[in-house]
Design an enzyme around this catalytic site. Structure first.
Site, mmCIF file in Angstrom:
data_model
loop_
_atom_site.group_PDB
_atom_site.id
_atom_site.type_symbol
_atom_site.label_atom_id
_atom_site.label_comp_id
_atom_site.label_asym_id
_atom_site.label_seq_id
_atom_site.Cartn_x
_atom_site.Cartn_y
_atom_site.Cartn_z
ATOM 1 N N GLU A 51 -5.327 0.620 -13.971
ATOM 2 C CA GLU A 51 -3.982 0.033 -14.015
ATOM 3 C C GLU A 51 -4.003 -1.489 -14.094
ATOM 4 O OE1 GLU A 51 -4.913 2.472 -12.019
ATOM 5 O OE2 GLU A 51 -3.458 4.115 -12.143
ATOM 6 N N PHE A 113 2.414 11.911 0.320
ATOM 7 C CA PHE A 113 1.230 11.784 -0.541
ATOM 8 C C PHE A 113 1.465 10.700 -1.598
ATOM 9 C CE2 PHE A 113 -1.069 13.241 -4.431
ATOM 10 C CZ PHE A 113 -2.343 12.923 -3.979
ATOM 11 N N GLN A 114 0.541 9.781 -1.702
ATOM 12 C CA GLN A 114 0.589 8.669 -2.663
ATOM 13 C C GLN A 114 1.860 7.830 -2.535
ATOM 14 O OE1 GLN A 114 -0.584 10.214 -6.592
ATOM 15 N NE2 GLN A 114 -2.704 9.776 -5.989
ATOM 16 N N LYS A 163 10.551 9.935 -8.006
ATOM 17 C CA LYS A 163 10.320 11.022 -8.951
ATOM 18 C C LYS A 163 11.565 11.878 -9.190
ATOM 19 C CE LYS A 163 7.125 14.767 -9.994
ATOM 20 N NZ LYS A 163 5.872 15.451 -9.611
ATOM 21 N N MET A 481 -19.398 -20.709 -12.596
ATOM 22 C CA MET A 481 -18.492 -21.681 -11.991
ATOM 23 C C MET A 481 -18.778 -21.823 -10.491
ATOM 24 S SD MET A 481 -16.117 -23.792 -12.479
ATOM 25 C CE MET A 481 -15.034 -23.609 -13.885
#
Ligand SMILES: Cc1cc2nc3c(=O)[nH]c(=O)nc-3n(C[C@H](O)[C@H](O)[C@H](O)COP(=O)(O)OP(=O)(O)OC[C@H]3O[C@@H](n4cnc5c(N)ncnc54)[C@H](O)[C@@H]3O)c2cc1C
Ligand SMILES: Cc1ncc(C[n+]2csc(CCOP(=O)(O)OP(=O)(O)O)c2C)c(N)n1
Lengths: 568, 173
Positions: A51, A113-114, A163, A481
């Protein structure tokens, strides 16, 4: 017409002119994906491999087009994986609309959940965010999200959609317009301040135009170029402002700041009038703020009032859209009697003499011997071979600075990098977004052996969508760097900055279905780049084995003033 | 000279009209913690217009910091309007509820006397405690608390300051 929430989502995207969406599916967004599946001919969904990659790709798309980038990810881990990209977009004012799935409304707050409170998590790093709690708010919320993302000072806007809302139905109509009573960005600058600005400009002896990302975001490169040429004044760009003024032009004195040119920083230090346009006086630019531009008055044009007088006290603040204000400044300048390009040039002739003296320092020179490839040389050649016309994405580190210093951008929207957050891993997915926006263009990704490994999985996305990106890996075997700072400020104690166990990048690229090349000799650099360019339809991963302990110069050490540069 | 000078911090009462939406308050408080601004007190309640809440925030800072605070507050999409009362003649009030132990000999009398002097009201009485309600400028309320502190003070509840401009200046849509 009655539509499901998921169908409404698709209709809204279409109404906003969204042609491309970057995302990754999961439980909470299954209805949305189902609706997208049925709209494949209308909206192109790009499946990334992480993602974070989706958000950077959307940023690349946005930074190369000035259109909002759009992202869709699932709830919980999908949403948290997107946070780095969202924060990155916030720091660089990138217009994005990020859709996250959320657990059904009835389960919110139950540690379902999630489930994560992504609205809470992202609150400090979005321009605004919404949790949709009623299907009848869905369309108007999406409309608001796009409006907020691209108007005023652009930025990321997140819309969290439970959802169940994507499943149920309601009557759909898309609002033509939307207004938010508390949000009304100022576009037109104050006329009196514009007059005062021109008064100061005409009285200056050592003026400097210091311009930034706002010029690129505000689509004002043309107006800026016009004003600068009319005045004949020297101009410097921030890292984010590169391309806002043609870098090959005589009046351009290079980038300023920590790794800016000697002439740009010295001129800023000696200047009596700094004209800041769409730039935010970042600490990478000012160095030690107490020593910054000790002799200068400041004019500052910015659409965000909170950028003005945040770090330095401004004498003439002009809140407004850079394009509008630049036009107004030009008009005001041209209305003044007896003022022409010749008079303003004459007004500062000694200043140019002085600047040209500083230029002789030739602070960006480097020696390319026959043995070890210098990273600077690779960028130089890439610029030459692409005629300065490529889209160049970069990751974060030394290679980023070398890209900025040696690829001379003559046009805006060509230089795509992560400045404010400095997110390693940005480069490759951003390049995907750019290549998708401009399928015919040459898109380069200048990266390092550390950064490329942060989103390397996106090589698979490049395979799936046949994105012919030219990856230029400036491989120094170090987190360069970090190593440079350790060399300068920690007596060469290279703690954890050595990248051991590097993969064989050629084989790695090949295993994803791309072409890999390893280039070890300076004499082979040009040939390799040309060969890669000739492979028009293929992603070519060029692993340039470069000088291990090369340093980026000039450098202003942290806490020092602009006149305290390390030159070699 | 480019840099911002740092002068002494002043106290500011800022009144804010904000969309009455969940999360709006945490945007304000989050802004203060994220940017390291100080909050002395914060009160919030719905207004006569159901879509708006009114928030009163007391903070401290020099002129530059206050300017940034106000700009950053304006930048929050849900902030509809605000007013820095420090720029106006204004009235500031705070309410305090305080419960004191009055079992010591003479305690009842001194609480009553102090209530009288400070125009506080005794709103609850038990065999062991008196509870007072006082309203006034923050300094007056503090002075009462100070005076009461000779007695065992059991519990103090302060509302934080509220403010309103004098005369015809006002914060409304
Ligand atoms: C390793 C590393 C090294 C770096 N070294 C340097 C360096 O040497 N030099 C350097 O410059 N940077 C450097 N940076 C980048 C630095 O951190 C900042 O990101 C950068 O300086 C900010 O650029 P900017 O001032 O142009 O602002 P941006 O972040 O581009 O912000 C744009 C400004 O324009 C305004 N704006 C937006 N749209 C409009 C509009 N339409 N009209 C008017 N105003 C508008 C915004 O409100 C904002 O204030 C470095 C970063 C990294 C990671
Ligand atoms: C996600 C993330 N982690 C850590 C850093 C700190 N950091 C800045 S530059 C750098 C080294 C980058 O190394 P590499 O990509 O190999 O580029 P080089 O500097 O060698 O060109 C690191 C670790 C960062 N910017 N981003």
């Amino acid at each position: 017409m009655e539509l499901t929430g998921a169908e409404i989502f698709v209709e809204c995207l279409e109404a906003e002119g969204v042609d491309t969406l970057f995302g990754y599916p999961g439980g909470a967004v299954l209805f949305l994906y189902d609706a997208l599946y049925q709209a494949t001919d209308r909206i192109n969904h790009i499946l990334v491999r992480h993602e974070q990659g989706a958000v950077h790709a959307a940023e690349g798309y946005a930074k190369a087009t000035n259109k909002p980038g759009v992202v869709l990810v699932t709830s919980g881990p999908g949403a948290t994986n997107a946070v780095t990209g969202i924060a990155d977009a916030y720091m660089d004012s990138v217009p994005l609309v990020v859709f996250t799935g959320q657990v059904p409304r009835a389960m919110i707050g139950n540690d379902a959940f999630q489930e994560v409170d992504i609205v809470g998590i992202t609150r400090p790093c979005v321009k605004h965010n919404f949790l949709v709690t009623d299907i009848d708010d869905l369309a108007v919320t999406i409309k608001k999200a796009f409006y907020l993302a691209r108007s005023g000072r652009p930025g990321p806007v997140l819309v969290d959609i439970p959802k169940d809302i994507t499943q149920i139905r309601t009557e759909f109509s898309y609002p033509e317009t939307v207004s938010i009573r508390s949000y009304n960005p100022t576009v037109k600058g104050n006329k009196r301040q514009i007059r005062r600005a021109i008064d100061l400009i005409l009285a200056a002896e050592k003026p400097m135009l210091y311009t930034g990302g706002g010029v690129v975001l505000g689509d004002a490169a043309e107006e800026l170029t016009q004003l600068t040429r009319d005045l004949g004044f020297p101009i410097t760009n921030t890292l984010m402002g590169l391309g806002g003024y043609p870098a090959t032009d005589e009046q351009f004195v290079g980038m300023l700041g920590m790794h800016g040119t000697y002439e740009a920083n010295t001129a800023m230090h000696e200047s009596d009038l700094v004209i800041a346009i769409g730039a935010r006086f970042d600490d990478r630019v000012t160095g030690n703020i107490d020593k910054f531009c000790p002799h200068a008055k400041f004019i500052h044009v910015d659409i965000d009032p909170s950028s003005i007088s945040k770090n330095v006290h401004v004498d003439v603040p002009i809140v407004g859209d850079v394009k509008w204000v630049l036009k107004a400044l030009l008009e005001e300048l041209r209305s003044r009697d007896g003022v022409t390009g010749a008079t303003t040039r004459a007004q500062i002739a000694p200043w140019w003499q002085q600047i040209n003296e500083w230029r002789k320092m030739d602070c960006l020179k480097y020696d390319q011997d026959d043995d070890t490839i210098r990273a600077q040389y690779v960028v130089d050649k890439f610029w030459e071979i692409t005629g300065g016309d490529a889209y160049v994405c970069s990751d974060v580190g030394q290679h980023q600075m070398w890209a900025a210093q040696y690829y001379k951008f003559d046009k805006p929207l060509r230089w795509i990098n992560s400045g404010g957050l400095g997110t390693m891993g940005f480069g490759l997915p951003a390049a995907m977004g750019v290549q998708i926006a401009h399928p015919e263009a040459t898109v380069g990704c200048i990266t390092g052996d550390g950064s490329i490994q942060m989103c390397i999985q996106e090589l698979a996305t490049c395979t799936q969508y046949q994105l012919p990106i030219k990856v230029i890996n400036l491989n120094n075997g170090y987190l360069g760097m970090v190593r440079q700072w350790q060399e300068f400020f920690y007596q060469k104690r290279y703690a954890m900055s050595y990248m051991d166990a590097l993969p064989d990048f050629v084989k790695l690229a090949e295993s994803y279905g791309h072409i890999g090349m390893r280039i070890e000799k300076p004499g082979d650099v040009e040939g390799a780049l040309k060969e890669a360019m000739a492979l028009q339809n293929r992603l070519v991963f060029m692993d340039f084995i470069t000088k291990q302990e090369g340093n980026v110069y000039p450098m202003i050490p942290a806490g020092a003033g602009q006149n305290e540069m390390i030159l070699v | 000279m480019g840099n911002l000078s740092s002068e002494t911090a002043k106290r500011h009462v800022i009144s804010i009209l904000i969309e009455n939406e969940s999360g709006a308050l945490s945007r304000v408080s989050g802004l203060f913690s994220a940017r390291g601004y100080n909050i002395e007190s914060l009160t919030v309640a719905p207004t006569e217009d159901g879509s708006l809440s009114r928030l009163t925030l007391v903070t401290r800072g020099n002129d530059e910091i206050i300017e940034q605070i106000i700009k950053q507050l304006h930048k929050l999409i849900e902030v509809v309007k605000l007013m820095d009362l420090a720029e106006y003649a204004h009235i500031e009030r705070e309410m305090m509820l305080v419960k004191v132990d009055v079992q010591k000999k003479g305690a009842c009398e001194s609480v009553k006397r102090l209530a009288d002097i400070f125009r506080a009201r005794i709103i609850d009485v038990s065999d062991k405690t008196y509870t007072l309600e006082a309203t006034g400028h923050r300094e007056k309320v503090s002075a009462l608390l100070n005076a009461l502190s000779e007695l065992p003070v059991i519990e103090v509840v302060r509302s934080g300051s509220m403010g309103i401009a004098r005369g015809s200046s006002s914060l409304r849509l």
